[in-house]
Design a protein around this motif. Structure first.
Motif, PDB file in Angstrom:
ATOM      1  N   SER A 300       0.894  -1.261  -0.031  1.00  0.00           N
ATOM      2  CA  SER A 300       0.101  -0.157   0.011  1.00  0.00           C
ATOM      3  C   SER A 300       0.933   1.203   0.059  1.00  0.00           C
ATOM      4  O   SER A 300       1.968   1.391   0.409  1.00  0.00           O
ATOM      5  N   LYS A 330      -8.427  -4.557  -0.512  1.00  0.00           N
ATOM      6  CA  LYS A 330      -7.395  -4.366  -1.409  1.00  0.00           C
ATOM      7  C   LYS A 330      -7.663  -3.905  -2.653  1.00  0.00           C
ATOM      8  O   LYS A 330      -8.566  -3.941  -3.362  1.00  0.00           O
ATOM      9  N   GLU A 347     -13.332  -4.442  -2.618  1.00  0.00           N
ATOM     10  CA  GLU A 347     -11.953  -4.721  -3.437  1.00  0.00           C
ATOM     11  C   GLU A 347     -12.057  -3.984  -4.699  1.00  0.00           C
ATOM     12  O   GLU A 347     -13.384  -3.764  -5.275  1.00  0.00           O
TER      13      GLU A 347
END
Length: 424
Positions: A300, A330, A347
Motif C-alpha cells: 500500500s 485491497k 476490493e
C-alpha cells in the motif's frame, strides 16, 4: 482411507445478503477481514490448530473466489493425501440436481463423503464467524458426557436472545429443550452454530429427515434428537466470538482489531490465524503520509492520512486524502483530497479526487433499511466514484458510476445507487 476419529464439515455456501453489496459477487466467507484475511480463515485455522486434518467445505453461492482462496489447503497445512481439505459443491444426480436447501440438507447430500472416513464424530461449523476455539477440548467434553450431540453455546444479553437458537439446560449442562429464535426466550444461552455429533446419531437423523424441506440443524435435527431421547449437552464458550453477518457487526469486529489491547488478538504465537498470502512489496508511507492506530497491509502507498482504519494490500491513499474509522479492501484507490469517514469500501474500487464520504444526516436507507444502517457508507467491489461528489450516511453504491448519477454532485443519506448488473 484411514479411519478418522473426527472430521469437520464447514458450511460456507451462504449468500450473506445482510452484507448487501459486499456479497453481490462473492460468498460471505470469502469477504476480506482484518486487512489480509478472509472470514473463512478463522474456522479453517481453528481446525488445524485443534488437530483436525480432514475438512469438507460446503460451497454454493458465488464460490469462485472462495474456491480459489482455499485451493488445496496449503496455507492451513490441509494439503494432504489422506484427508486434508475438500471443496463440496452441490452436484447433479441421476434424479436431477439438488441445491443445498438447508444446513442439515447440505450435510445429508454429502453423507458419502463422511462415510469415506467412517468417523466416530462429526464437527459442524459455520464459515462466517470470527473466533478462536480449540475443538479438541469440546470433543473431550462430548466424550466425558457420553453425549450424542454437543452444542457450543455462549451467554448473550437477554434482550438479544430472541435472535438466536437458545438452549435450556439442567445443572449438569444437559440440554432439556431447544428454541429456535423464540419471541420470549427462557434462556440466554445461545447456540453458536457449532456442533459435535456422534456420527451414527447424526446419520440416522439426516436420513430420517431427508424429505423435510429446507432441513436445518436448529429447526429440525436438534429437536428430532431431543425427541428421540438422545443425550444433548451445552458446551459453554466464554471467549471472543462474533457473527459478522451484518454490516454493523462486520465494521465493529474490524475496528476492535485496532484497539490498544484488542479483544480479539491476531498476534498470538500459540494460536495463529493462517491465510493465503500473496508475495507483495512492503508498505510505503511518503513524507506527507500519516498513520495513526490502524492496520495497513503490504504494497500500500500512504500519501495522505489514515486514522483508526483497516487498510488492505495494494491500497493507494493519495495526497491530501483523509481516511477515518473505515475499512478499505485491497486494490483500491482513494483520490487526492478525498475525505472518507466510517465507510466500508470493497476490493478494486476507485474513488475520485475531492470526494466526501460519510456526511449529512443519519437518515434510514430507503431501499433496504435493515441492511444499510449503522451510519455507514458501503461501496461494492469494482465500483467507480467520480470526482467531486458527496455521499451521505446509510448509503450503498455498486458498479461504475458517473457524475450524472449524483444530482448536484450529491448522493443523499439513505439513498442507494446500484448500476445495471449489480444487486442491492
Amino acid at each position: 482411507m484411514i479411519k478418522k476419529e473426527m472430521i469437520a464439515m464447514l458450511l460456507a455456501g451462504g449468500q450473506g445478503s445482510r452484507l448487501g453489496v459486499l456479497t453481490s459477487k462473492v460468498a460471505k466467507p470469502a469477504v476480506a477481514f482484518g486487512g489480509k484475511y478472509r472470514i473463512i480463515d478463522f474456522p479453517l485455522s481453528n481446525c488445524i490448530n485443534s488437530g483436525i486434518d480432514t475438512v469438507g467445505v460446503l460451497t454454493q453461492y458465488q464460490p469462485l473466489r472462495l474456491n480459489t482462496h482455499i485451493g488445496i489447503g496449503m496455507p492451513w497445512d490441509l494439503d494432504r493425501n489422506n484427508g486434508g481439505v475438500t471443496i463440496l459443491s452441490p452436484y447433479e444426480r441421476s434424479a436431477g440436481s439438488d441445491w443445498y436447501s438447508g444446513t442439515a440438507n447440505a450435510i445429508y447430500q454429502n453423507i458419502d463423503y463422511i462415510d469415506t472416513y467412517n468417523p466416530e464424530y462429526v464437527l459442524i461449523l459455520s464459515g462466517d464467524h470470527i473466533y478462536k476455539m480449540d475443538y479438541e477440548v469440546m470433543l473431550d467434553y462430548h466424550k466425558e458426557n457420553n453425549a450424542a450431540v454437543t452444542i457450543a453455546c455462549m451467554p448473550v444479553p437477554w434482550e438479544e436472545a430472541s435472535r438466536f437458537g437458545v438452549v435450556i439446560t439442567d445443572d449438569t449442562g444437559k440440554v432439556t429443550d431447544f428454541e429456535e429464535k423464540p419471541a420470549n426466550p427462557r434462556s440466554n444461552l445461545a447456540s453458536m452454530g457449532i456442533y459435535i455429533f456422534t456420527w451414527k446419531v447424526l446419520r440416522e437423523a439426516l436420513i430420517k429427515m431427508r424429505s423435510v424441506p429446507g432441513c436445518d440443524f436448529g429447526k429440525h435435527i436438534l429437536p428430532e434428537c431431543l425427541e428421540n431421547g438422545e443425550r444433548l449437552f451445552a458446551y459453554e464458550y466464554n471467549g471472543y466470538w462474533k457473527d459478522v453477518g451484518t454490516l454493523g457487526s462486520y465494521w465493529e469486529a474490524n475496528m476492535e482489531l485496532i484497539d490498544i489491547i484488542p479483544e480479539f488478538n491476531l498476534y498470538e504465537e500459540f494460536w495463529k490465524i493462517y491465510t493465503k498470502s500473496d508475495a507483495v512489496p512492503p508498505l510505503y508511507v511518503s513524507e506527507d503520509g500519516f498513520i495513526e492506530r490502524s492496520i495497513v497491509c503490504g504494497n500500500s502507498t500512504i500519501e495522505g492520512t489514515v486514522i483508526n482504519s483497516v487498510i488492505g494490500a495494494n491500497v493507494h491513499i493519495c495526497k491530501g486524502a483523509v481516511v477515518r474509522d473505515s475499512i478499505i479492501m485491497k486494490n483500491t484507490t482513494v483520490g487526492e483530497g478525498t475525505q472518507v469517514d466510517k465507510s466500508i469500501i470493497a476490493e478494486e474500487v476507485v474513488i475520485g479526487d475531492h470526494c466526501t464520504l460519510g456526511v449529512g444526516e443519519d437518515i434510514p436507507n430507503k431501499v433496504n433499511p435493515k441492511v444499510y444502517s449503522f451510519g455507514l457508507v458501503t461501496i461494492g467491489e469494482n465500483s467507480v466514484i467520480p470526482p467531486n461528489v458527496q455521499i451521505g450516511l446509510n448509503t450503498a453504491i455498486s458498479g461504475p458510476t458517473e457524475s450524472e448519477d449524483y444530482p448536484n454532485g450529491i448522493l443523499a443519506s439513505g439513498e442507494t445507487l446500484i448500476k445495471a448488473g449489480d444487486r442491492s
